[in-house]
Motif scaffolding. Structure first.
Motif, short mmCIF file in Angstrom:
data_model
loop_
_atom_site.label_atom_id
_atom_site.label_comp_id
_atom_site.label_asym_id
_atom_site.label_seq_id
_atom_site.Cartn_x
_atom_site.Cartn_y
_atom_site.Cartn_z
N SER A 229 0.88 -1.46 -0.11
CA SER A 229 0.36 0.48 0.06
C SER A 229 0.59 1.37 -0.03
CB SER A 229 -0.79 0.06 0.99
OG SER A 229 -1.75 -1.24 1.12
N ALA A 230 1.80 1.59 0.62
CA ALA A 230 2.35 1.96 0.76
C ALA A 230 3.40 2.42 -0.64
CB ALA A 230 3.70 2.75 2.06
N GLY A 231 3.93 1.62 -1.30
CA GLY A 231 4.23 1.54 -2.67
C GLY A 231 3.39 2.19 -3.35
N VAL A 232 1.72 1.71 -3.73
CA VAL A 232 1.22 1.89 -4.55
C VAL A 232 0.98 3.29 -3.86
CG1 VAL A 232 -1.38 1.00 -5.17
CG2 VAL A 232 0.21 -0.45 -4.68
N ALA A 233 0.14 3.95 -3.36
CA ALA A 233 -0.27 5.10 -2.58
C ALA A 233 1.24 6.12 -3.78
CB ALA A 233 -0.35 5.32 -1.60
N ASN A 234 1.97 5.87 -3.17
CA ASN A 234 3.39 6.55 -4.04
C ASN A 234 3.48 6.70 -5.65
OD1 ASN A 234 5.53 8.40 -4.03
ND2 ASN A 234 6.15 7.02 -5.12
N TYR A 235 2.86 5.47 -6.28
CA TYR A 235 2.78 5.21 -8.01
C TYR A 235 1.73 6.00 -7.86
CZ TYR A 235 4.39 2.80 -12.20
OH TYR A 235 4.07 3.17 -13.80
N LEU A 236 0.66 5.96 -7.89
CA LEU A 236 -0.36 6.03 -7.78
C LEU A 236 -0.46 7.62 -8.41
CD1 LEU A 236 -3.09 4.32 -6.11
CD2 LEU A 236 -3.21 4.05 -8.39
N GLN A 237 0.18 8.44 -7.42
CA GLN A 237 0.08 9.87 -7.21
C GLN A 237 1.12 10.18 -7.77
OE1 GLN A 237 -0.56 11.63 -3.56
NE2 GLN A 237 1.00 13.34 -3.57
N GLU A 238 2.19 9.24 -8.33
CA GLU A 238 3.44 10.24 -8.59
C GLU A 238 3.76 9.64 -9.87
OE1 GLU A 238 5.95 12.53 -7.65
OE2 GLU A 238 4.90 12.90 -5.40
N GLU A 239 3.33 8.83 -10.79
CA GLU A 239 3.19 7.93 -11.66
C GLU A 239 1.66 8.32 -12.65
OE1 GLU A 239 5.99 7.76 -12.96
OE2 GLU A 239 7.32 8.02 -11.66
N LEU A 240 0.96 8.38 -12.14
CA LEU A 240 -0.39 8.07 -12.67
C LEU A 240 -2.09 9.17 -12.30
CD1 LEU A 240 -1.14 4.11 -12.25
CD2 LEU A 240 0.00 5.25 -13.89
N GLY A 241 -1.04 9.48 -11.96
CA GLY A 241 -2.39 10.92 -11.56
C GLY A 241 -3.42 11.11 -10.75
N ILE A 242 -2.84 10.00 -9.40
CA ILE A 242 -4.56 9.59 -8.71
C ILE A 242 -3.83 9.87 -7.19
CG2 ILE A 242 -5.84 6.91 -8.09
CD1 ILE A 242 -5.31 5.88 -10.88
N ALA A 243 -5.17 10.80 -6.43
CA ALA A 243 -4.77 10.80 -5.05
C ALA A 243 -5.43 9.84 -4.30
CB ALA A 243 -4.92 12.42 -4.86
N LEU A 244 -5.90 9.93 -3.07
CA LEU A 244 -5.78 8.58 -2.74
C LEU A 244 -6.31 9.47 -1.76
CD1 LEU A 244 -3.70 5.55 -1.91
CD2 LEU A 244 -5.58 5.71 -3.89
N ASN A 245 -8.09 9.07 -1.37
CA ASN A 245 -8.70 9.06 -0.18
C ASN A 245 -8.37 9.17 1.39
OD1 ASN A 245 -10.09 9.86 -2.92
ND2 ASN A 245 -11.02 11.80 -0.74
N GLY A 246 -7.30 7.91 2.28
CA GLY A 246 -6.92 7.12 2.47
C GLY A 246 -6.17 5.88 3.00
N ILE A 247 -5.87 5.69 3.39
CA ILE A 247 -4.72 3.61 3.19
C ILE A 247 -5.14 3.13 4.24
CG2 ILE A 247 -2.25 3.01 2.87
CD1 ILE A 247 -1.38 5.53 2.17
N ILE A 248 -5.70 1.74 4.36
CA ILE A 248 -5.64 1.02 5.52
C ILE A 248 -5.34 0.37 5.59
CG2 ILE A 248 -7.59 0.11 6.95
CD1 ILE A 248 -8.98 1.33 4.39
N LEU A 249 -4.22 0.17 6.61
CA LEU A 249 -3.24 -0.83 7.11
C LEU A 249 -3.98 -1.85 8.04
CD1 LEU A 249 -0.21 1.57 7.35
CD2 LEU A 249 -1.34 0.30 5.32
#
Length: 205
Positions: free
Chosen positions: A185-205
């Motif tokens: 999730s840590a990596g996916v959140a970063n990749y989504l924002q930095e590479e795919l232009g998708i900002a998340l509203n939250g991450i549940i661990l």
């Protein structure tokens, strides 16, 4: 000879989708929802189909998809399918188990899940490549997806494709993972924002 077999392009199966209608009672309230069990073609940067990824989505019928939260959920691994969170914790149905004690052999009972988050959010359970029935296709091999960065890239790519194909860009978006899924999730959140232009509203661990 083994290398030759592995290098040979594998058949690319057609995407398959099964859509059914159901209800579940959560906290005394009846929720009508659509269940979608499907495979989605993962695409490389060049547009080649490299993977057939299986997912199960549950979407509430009486909600506005444009504003309703959407949670992408996966287990650990990378060798674990989403079955444990799906049928054990967060899906609309759950297998009744005797946690934390030992369970007897099958058959097991399936019942409405009083702890499902479907009341508050649509959910998409993801089986990364090499888990469940998700697999590499075409010129790709399963091992091509089995690195930290490769796993992050493929899961993130699936999330973007799902959002595109289901018109969910305006939905509040969340990701949820357990075990290795927390690291993912840590990596996916970063990749989504930095590479795919998708900002998340939250991450549940």
């Amino acid at each position: 000879q083994k290398a030759d077999v592995e290098a040979a392009p594998k058949e690319i199966p057609a995407e398959q989708t099964s859509v059914t209608q159901h209800t579940v009672v959560v906290d005394g309230k009846t929720i009508s929802y659509t269940a979608t069990a499907a495979t989605l073609h993962l695409l490389s940067g060049e547009g080649d189909v490299t993977g057939s990824l299986y997912y199960t989505a549950y979407t509430r019928n009486d909600a506005d998809a444009g504003t309703r939260p959407l949670a992408f959920i996966y287990n650990g691994g990378p060798g674990s399918a989403s079955m444990w969170l799906h049928m054990g914790a967060l899906g609309p149905k759950r297998v009744v188990v005797n946690d934390p004690f030992n369970n007897k052999p099958a058959p097991y009972k399936v019942e409405d899940n009083q702890f499902s988050i479907l009341e508050k959010s649509d959910v998409v359970f993801i089986d990364p490549i090499g888990t469940g029935i998700s697999k590499a296709v075409g010129k790709a091999n399963n091992k091509d997806f089995w690195g930290v960065d490769e796993d992050i890239k493929s899961v993130s790519g699936f999330i973007k494709q799902y959002i595109n194909e289901n018109n969910r860009w305006s939905s509040p978006k969340f990701i949820l993972g357990e075990s290795y899924g927390t690291m993912r999730s840590a990596g996916v959140a970063n990749y989504l924002q930095e590479e795919l232009g998708i900002a998340l509203n939250g991450i549940i661990l």
